[in-house]
Structures are given as C-alpha cells and as structure tokens.
Design an enzyme around this catalytic site. Sequence first.
Site, PDB file in Angstrom:
ATOM      1  N   ARG A   1      16.206  24.782  16.994  1.00 16.69           N
ATOM      2  CA  ARG A   1      14.963  25.416  17.445  1.00 16.69           C
ATOM      3  C   ARG A   1      14.400  24.766  18.723  1.00 16.69           C
ATOM      4  O   ARG A   1      13.852  25.437  19.580  1.00 16.69           O
ATOM      5  CB  ARG A   1      13.913  25.336  16.332  1.00 16.69           C
ATOM      6  CG  ARG A   1      14.184  26.233  15.145  1.00 16.69           C
ATOM      7  CD  ARG A   1      13.145  26.000  14.060  1.00 16.69           C
ATOM      8  NE  ARG A   1      11.802  26.093  14.591  1.00 16.69           N
ATOM      9  CZ  ARG A   1      11.137  27.242  14.756  1.00 16.69           C
ATOM     10  NH1 ARG A   1      11.685  28.368  14.392  1.00 16.69           N
ATOM     11  NH2 ARG A   1       9.925  27.233  15.239  1.00 16.69           N
TER      12      ARG A   1
ATOM     13  N   GLU B   1      -8.024  43.052  26.312  1.00 19.96           N
ATOM     14  CA  GLU B   1      -6.925  43.962  26.020  1.00 19.96           C
ATOM     15  C   GLU B   1      -5.843  43.124  25.353  1.00 19.96           C
ATOM     16  O   GLU B   1      -5.639  41.953  25.733  1.00 19.96           O
ATOM     17  CB  GLU B   1      -6.363  44.537  27.333  1.00 19.96           C
ATOM     18  CG  GLU B   1      -7.315  45.463  28.052  1.00 19.96           C
ATOM     19  CD  GLU B   1      -7.529  46.770  27.312  1.00 19.96           C
ATOM     20  OE1 GLU B   1      -6.581  47.240  26.666  1.00 19.96           O
ATOM     21  OE2 GLU B   1      -8.646  47.306  27.359  1.00 19.96           O
TER      22      GLU B   1
ATOM     23  N   HIS C   1      12.356  25.702  22.755  1.00 15.96           N
ATOM     24  CA  HIS C   1      11.179  25.131  23.411  1.00 15.96           C
ATOM     25  C   HIS C   1      11.534  24.589  24.801  1.00 15.96           C
ATOM     26  O   HIS C   1      10.767  24.723  25.752  1.00 15.96           O
ATOM     27  CB  HIS C   1      10.568  24.013  22.566  1.00 15.96           C
ATOM     28  CG  HIS C   1      10.054  24.482  21.238  1.00 15.96           C
ATOM     29  ND1 HIS C   1       9.304  25.623  21.088  1.00 15.96           N
ATOM     30  CD2 HIS C   1      10.193  23.967  19.990  1.00 15.96           C
ATOM     31  CE1 HIS C   1       9.005  25.795  19.810  1.00 15.96           C
ATOM     32  NE2 HIS C   1       9.542  24.805  19.121  1.00 15.96           N
TER      33      HIS C   1
ATOM     34  N   LEU D   1      -6.345  28.864  40.923  1.00 18.06           N
ATOM     35  CA  LEU D   1      -6.099  29.241  39.521  1.00 18.06           C
ATOM     36  C   LEU D   1      -6.587  28.158  38.550  1.00 18.06           C
ATOM     37  O   LEU D   1      -6.294  26.974  38.721  1.00 18.06           O
ATOM     38  CB  LEU D   1      -4.588  29.439  39.320  1.00 18.06           C
ATOM     39  CG  LEU D   1      -4.127  29.733  37.895  1.00 18.06           C
ATOM     40  CD1 LEU D   1      -4.499  31.164  37.502  1.00 18.06           C
ATOM     41  CD2 LEU D   1      -2.620  29.516  37.755  1.00 18.06           C
TER      42      LEU D   1
ATOM     43  N   GLU E   1      -2.052  23.920  13.663  1.00 19.02           N
ATOM     44  CA  GLU E   1      -1.138  24.140  12.530  1.00 19.02           C
ATOM     45  C   GLU E   1       0.283  23.634  12.845  1.00 19.02           C
ATOM     46  O   GLU E   1       1.048  23.307  11.949  1.00 19.02           O
ATOM     47  CB  GLU E   1      -1.059  25.632  12.171  1.00 19.02           C
ATOM     48  CG  GLU E   1      -2.337  26.227  11.574  1.00 19.02           C
ATOM     49  CD  GLU E   1      -3.444  26.467  12.608  1.00 19.02           C
ATOM     50  OE1 GLU E   1      -3.132  26.600  13.819  1.00 19.02           O
ATOM     51  OE2 GLU E   1      -4.625  26.500  12.210  1.00 19.02           O
TER      52      GLU E   1
ATOM     53  N   ASN F   1      10.280  31.123  20.540  1.00 15.09           N
ATOM     54  CA  ASN F   1      11.240  30.101  20.999  1.00 15.09           C
ATOM     55  C   ASN F   1      12.266  29.759  19.923  1.00 15.09           C
ATOM     56  O   ASN F   1      13.463  29.685  20.185  1.00 15.09           O
ATOM     57  CB  ASN F   1      10.510  28.802  21.356  1.00 15.09           C
ATOM     58  CG  ASN F   1       9.627  28.957  22.562  1.00 15.09           C
ATOM     59  OD1 ASN F   1       9.793  29.883  23.340  1.00 15.09           O
ATOM     60  ND2 ASN F   1       8.676  28.054  22.722  1.00 15.09           N
TER      61      ASN F   1
ATOM     62  N   ASP G   1       5.357  32.900  22.025  1.00 11.96           N
ATOM     63  CA  ASP G   1       6.028  32.861  20.721  1.00 11.96           C
ATOM     64  C   ASP G   1       7.492  33.308  20.833  1.00 11.96           C
ATOM     65  O   ASP G   1       7.850  34.051  21.742  1.00 11.96           O
ATOM     66  CB  ASP G   1       5.258  33.780  19.746  1.00 11.96           C
ATOM     67  CG  ASP G   1       5.628  33.502  18.303  1.00 11.96           C
ATOM     68  OD1 ASP G   1       6.178  32.424  18.016  1.00 11.96           O
ATOM     69  OD2 ASP G   1       5.373  34.375  17.453  1.00 11.96           O
TER      70      ASP G   1
ATOM     71  N   ILE H   1      -3.306  37.133  16.207  1.00  9.73           N
ATOM     72  CA  ILE H   1      -4.043  36.306  17.171  1.00  9.73           C
ATOM     73  C   ILE H   1      -3.821  34.808  16.884  1.00  9.73           C
ATOM     74  O   ILE H   1      -3.950  33.965  17.774  1.00  9.73           O
ATOM     75  CB  ILE H   1      -5.568  36.621  17.118  1.00  9.73           C
ATOM     76  CG1 ILE H   1      -5.840  38.124  17.298  1.00  9.73           C
ATOM     77  CG2 ILE H   1      -6.344  35.824  18.153  1.00  9.73           C
ATOM     78  CD1 ILE H   1      -5.472  38.685  18.642  1.00  9.73           C
ATOM     79  N   SER H   2      -3.514  34.479  15.629  1.00 10.99           N
ATOM     80  CA  SER H   2      -3.165  33.105  15.239  1.00 10.99           C
ATOM     81  C   SER H   2      -4.168  32.040  15.692  1.00 10.99           C
ATOM     82  O   SER H   2      -3.770  31.022  16.283  1.00 10.99           O
ATOM     83  CB  SER H   2      -1.769  32.758  15.746  1.00 10.99           C
ATOM     84  OG  SER H   2      -0.810  33.619  15.204  1.00 10.99           O
TER      85      SER H   2
HETATM   86  C1  FPP Z   1       5.987  29.296  19.290  1.00 13.72           C
HETATM   87  O1  FPP Z   1       7.346  29.603  19.112  1.00 13.72           O
HETATM   88  C2  FPP Z   1       5.878  28.358  20.368  1.00 13.72           C
HETATM   89  C3  FPP Z   1       5.382  27.115  20.244  1.00 13.72           C
HETATM   90  C4  FPP Z   1       4.905  26.560  18.975  1.00 13.72           C
HETATM   91  C5  FPP Z   1       5.358  26.224  21.394  1.00 13.72           C
HETATM   92  C6  FPP Z   1       5.292  26.853  22.737  1.00 13.72           C
HETATM   93  C7  FPP Z   1       5.750  25.862  23.698  1.00 13.72           C
HETATM   94  C8  FPP Z   1       6.475  26.085  24.804  1.00 13.72           C
HETATM   95  C9  FPP Z   1       6.783  27.425  25.306  1.00 13.72           C
HETATM   96  C10 FPP Z   1       6.998  24.983  25.605  1.00 13.72           C
HETATM   97  C11 FPP Z   1       6.005  23.885  25.794  1.00 13.72           C
HETATM   98  C12 FPP Z   1       5.900  23.612  27.186  1.00 13.72           C
HETATM   99  C13 FPP Z   1       4.954  22.870  27.730  1.00 13.72           C
HETATM  100  C14 FPP Z   1       4.985  22.730  29.177  1.00 13.72           C
HETATM  101  C15 FPP Z   1       3.913  22.212  26.959  1.00 13.72           C
HETATM  102  P1  FPP Z   1       8.006  29.397  17.692  1.00 13.72           P
HETATM  103  O2  FPP Z   1       8.773  28.139  17.728  1.00 13.72           O
HETATM  104  O3  FPP Z   1       6.974  29.485  16.630  1.00 13.72           O
HETATM  105  O4  FPP Z   1       8.980  30.604  17.644  1.00 13.72           O
HETATM  106  P2  FPP Z   1       9.482  31.378  16.349  1.00 13.72           P
HETATM  107  O5  FPP Z   1       8.350  32.299  15.956  1.00 13.72           O
HETATM  108  O6  FPP Z   1      10.648  32.110  16.875  1.00 13.72           O
HETATM  109  O7  FPP Z   1       9.812  30.375  15.310  1.00 13.72           O
END
Ligand code: FPP
Length: 253
Positions: A25, A194, A29, A123, A59, A14, A12, A182-183
């Site tokens: 935004r 943990e 990502h 892994l 969502e 990004n 979270d 936990i979303s």
């Molecule tokens: C939440 O951050 C993150 C996501 C919804 C996507 C996570 C995806 C990546 C890290 C990249 C994807 C990569 C691959 C390889 C599939 P947010 O945008 O909700 O952040 P915010 O809470 O700051 O708005």
Amino acid sequence: MSNIKHVAIIMDGNGRWATKRYRPRVWGHIRGSAVVSDIVQAADDLGLRALTLYAFSTENWSRPIEEVSTLFRLLKKFLLKEKMRLLANNVQFKVIGEIQNLAPETIALIKELEDETRSNTGLKLTFAFSYGSRSEITRAVNLFQEQNPGKMMNETDLDRYMYRPETGDVDLMIRTGGEQRISNFLLWQLAYAELYFTPTKWPDFTPLEFKKIIENVSYRERRFGNVNSQTGLEDSLMKAESNKSTLFKGVNV
Ligand code: FPP
C-alpha cells in the site's frame, strides 16, 4: 474567469491503486506524493486562491505503523524538496491539524516553511495533516469560550477561530478514488461547496483532469439558496437578512 477560488481535495485511492499492482500500500502513497507536487503547480497555474489537501486524518493514526511512518516521511520529503519552488512561486504554506503529535523535527520543518512563506501573497496551500474537522470545530468553540467568557458565539466568530480562517469557504471539494463521502474533512467550510467525486485513484490523477473538473464545475449554477446565480454567497446571505427584517418588521418571531 472561473468562480472556483478555493479547492479542497481528498486524495483517496492510493492503497487500492498499489494493491491492484501487487505492490504494498505504501507504494501508492509514494506515487501519490509525486502527484501532490503536480497538482500544487497546476493550482498555481490556474490562479486559484487556495488549495487544501487532506494528507492524513486523525483516524489514519490507527493504520499499520509502516504506513503511518511512510506518510510522515513523505511529508518531510515534500517540505524539504518543494521549499524552493513554493518560495519562488509566492505560495503561502500552512499545515492544519493536531501537529503537536508529530516528531519535533517535522514540526520544526513545518514551522520554518510556514514562517518563510508567511508574507507570500500567491496560492494559499494547506496540508490537513493529523486533521479532523469535528476536532477543529470543537477546538474553535473551546478557544472562543476561553477568550470570551460568557459571550455567545456567532458564525463569524466560528469562522475566525478555524485553523486557517483566511482561506475561507471551499468552492469545490474533489474526492478521488470513487468513494462518495466527506470523511470528517472541512465540514464547516464545505457548507456551500460543489462536490465532485471521480473514480480516478489519486496516483493516476493528473493536472489535466484537475483542470477539466474545475472547468466543468465552473459551468454549474451556484445559487447559494437564492433563485439566480448572479450573486455570491456574501450577497445572498445579506439579501436573506434584509428580507427577513423587512418581512418580520413589527412581527414578534
Ligand atoms: C487515502 O488513500 C490517502 C491517504 C490516507 C494519504 C494521502 C497522502 C498522499 C497522497 C501522499 C502524502 C504526501 C504528502 C506530500 C504529505 P488510501 O490509502 O486510504 O487509499 P485506499 O482507499 O485505496 O485504501
């Protein structure tokens, strides 16, 4: 040796990371997807059994179309770019979630990589994509009922009907970005995990912080409801069962 074998991560922060830098935004990502590769490598180096990453929730479909399509593009890019490395590192790859909703070309790429890495023994890397835990549980119950009409379901059955039962329970769940929720992520598998919440936003998350968190959590005492930490979850549950039957022998409960 660490008792942390299965780590799950909510990646979270990004969007906020990018906005703070006056960027769109999706930039967050894009930067975040580079971190995914580093953390997969670190998990492998640390000898983890499984790593499950929350890349796109059910969502998240309601986000602006540009953001959704960027996330799809990044998934596709990852599948193409990392294929050789995953094969060379003996990683077994799988996507969990409602992937039938993705583009046919992406589904084909996912299937191809899953097939090619199926017999790998290293892994177990899982991307949760178009994933929601309540939907995973509901799907498991429905599938079980369909295949076992009239039979009562027990915990082992539910385990077995999850998307990827071989990864088992999560030992440690990390959420970056400062939120403490936990979303709808792996609700069943997190029962004894943990939990670790770091303020670091995902694009700034490093293999070093990842290793430090695992080290830190390894020192926590995990008792699984028992009074000491010498036993694992399995032992603890077995002991609980045997205590129950000894205590209640002849007692109608
Ligand atoms: C939440 O951050 C993150 C996501 C919804 C996507 C996570 C995806 C990546 C890290 C990249 C994807 C990569 C691959 C390889 C599939 P947010 O945008 O909700 O952040 P915010 O809470 O700051 O708005």
